[in-house]
Enzyme design. Structure first.
Site, PDB file in Angstrom:
ATOM      1  N   GLU A 141       0.808  -1.228   0.000  1.00 55.16           N
ATOM      2  CA  GLU A 141       0.000   0.000   0.000  1.00 55.16           C
ATOM      3  C   GLU A 141       0.840   1.277   0.000  1.00 55.16           C
ATOM      4  O   GLU A 141       0.911   1.996   1.011  1.00 55.16           O
ATOM      5  CB  GLU A 141      -0.970   0.014   1.192  1.00 55.16           C
ATOM      6  CG  GLU A 141      -2.099  -0.970   1.041  1.00 55.16           C
ATOM      7  CD  GLU A 141      -3.229  -0.760   2.036  1.00 55.16           C
ATOM      8  OE1 GLU A 141      -3.030  -0.085   3.057  1.00 55.16           O
ATOM      9  OE2 GLU A 141      -4.321  -1.283   1.792  1.00 55.16           O
ATOM     10  N   GLU A 194      -6.731  -7.607  -0.491  1.00 59.34           N
ATOM     11  CA  GLU A 194      -7.242  -7.646   0.878  1.00 59.34           C
ATOM     12  C   GLU A 194      -8.724  -7.300   0.828  1.00 59.34           C
ATOM     13  O   GLU A 194      -9.096  -6.235   0.337  1.00 59.34           O
ATOM     14  CB  GLU A 194      -6.508  -6.614   1.754  1.00 59.34           C
ATOM     15  CG  GLU A 194      -5.017  -6.861   1.850  1.00 59.34           C
ATOM     16  CD  GLU A 194      -4.299  -5.816   2.700  1.00 59.34           C
ATOM     17  OE1 GLU A 194      -4.961  -5.016   3.375  1.00 59.34           O
ATOM     18  OE2 GLU A 194      -3.053  -5.790   2.661  1.00 59.34           O
ATOM     19  N   GLU A 216      -3.049  -4.316  15.332  1.00 65.86           N
ATOM     20  CA  GLU A 216      -4.300  -4.692  14.664  1.00 65.86           C
ATOM     21  C   GLU A 216      -5.072  -5.776  15.405  1.00 65.86           C
ATOM     22  O   GLU A 216      -5.816  -6.542  14.798  1.00 65.86           O
ATOM     23  CB  GLU A 216      -3.994  -5.088  13.223  1.00 65.86           C
ATOM     24  CG  GLU A 216      -3.546  -3.882  12.427  1.00 65.86           C
ATOM     25  CD  GLU A 216      -3.291  -4.151  10.957  1.00 65.86           C
ATOM     26  OE1 GLU A 216      -3.114  -5.329  10.584  1.00 65.86           O
ATOM     27  OE2 GLU A 216      -3.261  -3.175  10.200  1.00 65.86           O
ATOM     28  N   MET A 265      -7.639  -5.539  17.144  1.00 64.88           N
ATOM     29  CA  MET A 265      -9.096  -5.348  17.089  1.00 64.88           C
ATOM     30  C   MET A 265      -9.642  -5.543  15.669  1.00 64.88           C
ATOM     31  O   MET A 265     -10.769  -5.155  15.367  1.00 64.88           O
ATOM     32  CB  MET A 265      -9.458  -3.951  17.593  1.00 64.88           C
ATOM     33  CG  MET A 265      -8.983  -3.639  19.000  1.00 64.88           C
ATOM     34  SD  MET A 265      -9.503  -4.868  20.202  1.00 64.88           S
ATOM     35  CE  MET A 265     -11.213  -4.414  20.386  1.00 64.88           C
TER      36      MET A 265
HETATM   37  C1  GAL Z   1      -4.403  -2.425   4.951  1.00 63.39           C
HETATM   38  C2  GAL Z   1      -2.983  -2.963   5.065  1.00 63.39           C
HETATM   39  C3  GAL Z   1      -2.923  -4.228   5.894  1.00 63.39           C
HETATM   40  C4  GAL Z   1      -3.727  -4.053   7.142  1.00 63.39           C
HETATM   41  C5  GAL Z   1      -5.139  -3.720   6.782  1.00 63.39           C
HETATM   42  C6  GAL Z   1      -6.070  -3.603   7.959  1.00 63.39           C
HETATM   43  O1  GAL Z   1      -4.387  -1.054   4.753  1.00 63.39           O
HETATM   44  O2  GAL Z   1      -2.460  -3.236   3.797  1.00 63.39           O
HETATM   45  O3  GAL Z   1      -1.584  -4.510   6.205  1.00 63.39           O
HETATM   46  O4  GAL Z   1      -3.172  -3.058   7.924  1.00 63.39           O
HETATM   47  O5  GAL Z   1      -5.159  -2.509   6.101  1.00 63.39           O
HETATM   48  O6  GAL Z   1      -7.371  -3.280   7.537  1.00 63.39           O
END
Ligand code: GAL
Length: 665
Positions: free
Chosen positions: A142, A313, A361, A363
């Protein structure tokens, strides 16, 4: 379309890997992304590599039949690298160094950091490039996330000065192009140029535009450095990057040019609560996401990937980073997967496999709970994989064909509109663009999003909503096309240097329509203006001087809506209802059949397959009439789900003559 998941073997005991891999297969997953944040485990101290664990992880996953996507770990330079070389850190707009302790703390302009990236990526690519189990590579993670596209470091400053020197034929040319005579901003050599930050009042728009272009180029070259290494050692593997949603801080078309596939990260509920400007929409679509947000990005990134798009994702449950983080309605995880399929995604991969009980992360929901049992999304993901397999086994044509409507997307145009708007705080070029996309989709018509450089010969209607930079080549191309053209406010309103064009806006687009914008005004939220034909206008209005009469007018005499042959110029921002009537009329005019689907129902077609999605809170019936509208009036046959859709539900039908086999979902 395959399904996959993001997995972090370094977070779990090694004995668990084989259990996880088997369960991934059990859920129908076939791809797994790993490695993108693992630098501290791959190189715990300078030059001391530890690849054994990664080799075992890759082997375990691929032995289970999973294809591995290997990420380069350059979004997370480890502590030793930062403490030894603090000059690689990025600097924010307040001059604050963005320190170690989370991620993305590097500056794209640091040559030293690029050398370290080159080294670690080469180590990975030479070791694993030809590994049979690895079918794709992801560069970094990202770009730009957490406001990192731009850095105000001394490395950025000297790279920017050199960039300016290459762009302009001498300092006088730069002074002239930027209009530096204003406020005595003239430079006598390139080393006097600073970064557009920390100035007493706003810095020069030309300076800011140049710095944006420079920063975007830095991301492109940073990415290319990695792509070239991977391509050299990993022949035949797809190289991808995972882009973000609602994100325009650099030119994604340029970065994606060096990739095989554009992938993106879709968090529909996070985007709605973080970026949703409309409180009503936030209420209505709280647990489904905005009906057009995912679709918009699928189409945008399909254009970036020249037809190839992945979801790297996908949100599986509540996230941790938006101002509030609701849980999706049951069924939404499956629905989002189907919407991605409908727009041509080749992969939907979930973030992440198992919720992590530690770190930033903890949560954030996943497919599995922290204790390793299935969470809600797991069964929906399994069902999605089964659905897709069943529907594809019917051998229906599901080719993604060009849409009748093109929406031209220009990252520089978006940026130019952001840099200087006379107090027009309500006008956001991306939101405006998405609104247009959303309205056309509500009218049941597919839209392709295209860059300014695309071939546009086959479209019936071409819409320009964020092309605020005057572009002679685009204007010429549109002039030669047979399409109807629809331009919105600010089209061609700036030169590439963010100045007003000599001929006045719409600049080069005057080749298409003979008018000039002589005044603009911006309006506070509480104000609406109404035209004689009852068009409601908000946020932004332009006064136009034309050699022909306007179609409509405001009370104060300003004309509204200018048309010359097939070309329309809409010189204000209509509200959603007015936009809907205006766009419906344009679609009719070019022979595109539209059908108003209302707020929450959306329908998408891929070849002979039509799919209906209910994002709204109420049940909706996809009547036979609606079904037939989407299969050229052929008798339709429902092959997935039922036409009466509850909130968060979907169904699919075909109008082809294929054998009837019921595959109720
Ligand atoms: C994205 C990121 C991931 C994780 C995810 C959480 O922005 O690429 O590594 O942080 O968000 O929602």
């Amino acid at each position: 379309m395959k399904t996959g998941v993001c997995y972090y073997p370094e977070h779990w005991p090694e004995a668990r890997w084989v259990v996880d891999a088997a369960h991934m297969r059990n859920l129908g997953l076939s791809m797994v992304r790993i490695g993108e944040f693992a630098w501290s485990r791959l190189e715990p101290a300078a030059g001391q590599y530890q690849f054994d664990w990664l080799t075992r992880a890759i082997d375990t996953l691929s032995d289970a039949g999973l294809e591995v996507i290997l990420g380069t770990p350059t979004a997370t330079p480890p502590a030793w690298l930062i403490r030894n070389h603090p000059q690689v850190l990025a600097v924010d707009e307040n001059g604050q160094v963005r320190d170690f302790g989370s991620r993305r703390h590097y500056c794209f302009s640091s040559e030293l950091y690029r050398e370290h990236c080159e080294r670690i990526v080469t180590e990975l690519a030479t070791r694993y490039g030809r590994h049979d189990g690895i079918t794709a590579w992801q560069t970094d993670n990202e770009y730009g996330c957490h406001s990192t596209s731009i850095s105000y470091s001394s490395a950025a400053l000297s790279a920017f000065q050199k960039w300016c020197e290459r762009q302009y034929n001498g300092i006088d040319a730069l002074n002239l192009a930027w209009g530096n005579v204003f406020w005595s901003m003239e430079y006598s050599n390139f080393s006097e140029i600073g970064l557009p930050v920390g100035t007493v009042t706003e810095s020069n728009p030309a300076h800011r535009m140049a710095f944006w272009r420079f920063s975007s180029t830095q991301i492109t070259s940073f990415n290319k450095l990695q792509v070239d290494i991977i391509k050299k050692h990993a022949p035949g593997r797809d190289v991808v990057h995972n882009f973000m949603g609602n994100f325009v801080e650099f030119d994604h078309f340029e970065v994606a040019d060096d990739l095989d596939v554009a992938s993106w990260d879709n968090y529909p509920l996070g985007f709605l609560t973080r970026d949703g400007t409309n409180p009503e929409d936030q209420k209505t679509f709280l647990r489904t996401g905005h009906p057009d947000s995912s679709a918009f990005h699928h189409d945008l990134y399909r254009a970036c990937g020249k037809g190839r798009m992945w979801l790297m994702e996908q949100q599986p449950g509540p996230v941790n980073w938006a101002p509030f983080n609701p849980a999706p309605l049951p069924g939404m995880v499956r629905l989002w997967g189907w919407e991605a399929f409908a727009h041509g995604a080749e992969l939907v991969s979930y973030f992440r496999w198992r919720q992590l009980p530690f770190g930033q992360e903890q949560m954030h929901a996943a497919l599995l709970l922290p204790d390793g049992r299935d969470d809600d999304a797991a069964h929906e993901v399994k069902q999605l994989a089964e659905d897709i397999r069943k529907v594809l086994s019917l051998n229906i044509n599901v080719d993604v064909s060009p849409a009748p409507v093109a929406l031209v997307f220009d990252y520089a145009g978006d940026q130019a509109a952001r840099i200087q708007q006379p107090d027009g705080q309500n006008y956001d070029p991306l939101v405006f663009m998405q609104n247009i996309y959303s309205v056309v989709r509500q009218l049941g018509v597919r839209v392709d999003i295209v860059p300014t450089t695309a071939t546009m010969d086959d479209y019936k209607l071409i819409i320009l909503a964020n092309c605020s930079v005057s572009d002679g080549a685009l204007a010429m191309k549109l002039k030669q096309s047979n399409a109807h053209i629809l331009m919105f406010p600010r089209t061609g309103s700036k030169t590439t240097e963010c100045a007003i064009p000599d001929q006045l806006p719409p600049g080069d687009f005057q080749q298409l329509i003979d008018l000039k914008v002589t005044r603009v005004e911006t309006l506070p939220k509480a104000i609406r203006m109404t035209t004689k034909n009852n068009v409601q206008v908000v946020d932004w209005r332009e006064r136009v001087e034309a050699t022909f009469p306007a179609e409509d007018a405001f009370e104060d005499g300003w004309g509204f809506h200018f048309q010359q042959k097939q070309v329309h110029y809409i010189n204000a921002c209509p509200d959603r209802a007015s936009l809907l009537s205006l766009l419906q009329a344009r679609l009719n005019e070019c022979g595109i059949h539209s059908l108003n689907l209302g707020d929450g129902l959306r329908i998408m077609q891929r070849g002979e397959l039509s799919m209906a999605f209910n994002y709204g809170p109420d049940e909706v019936l996809v009547t036979e009439e609606i079904q037939q509208h989407f299969c050229n009036e052929n008798p339709s046959r429902v092959i997935l789900g039922q036409p009466l859709l509850q909130a968060g539900d979907l169904c699919a039908w075909t109008g082809s003559a294929t054998e009837s086999t019921s595959t109720d979902g």
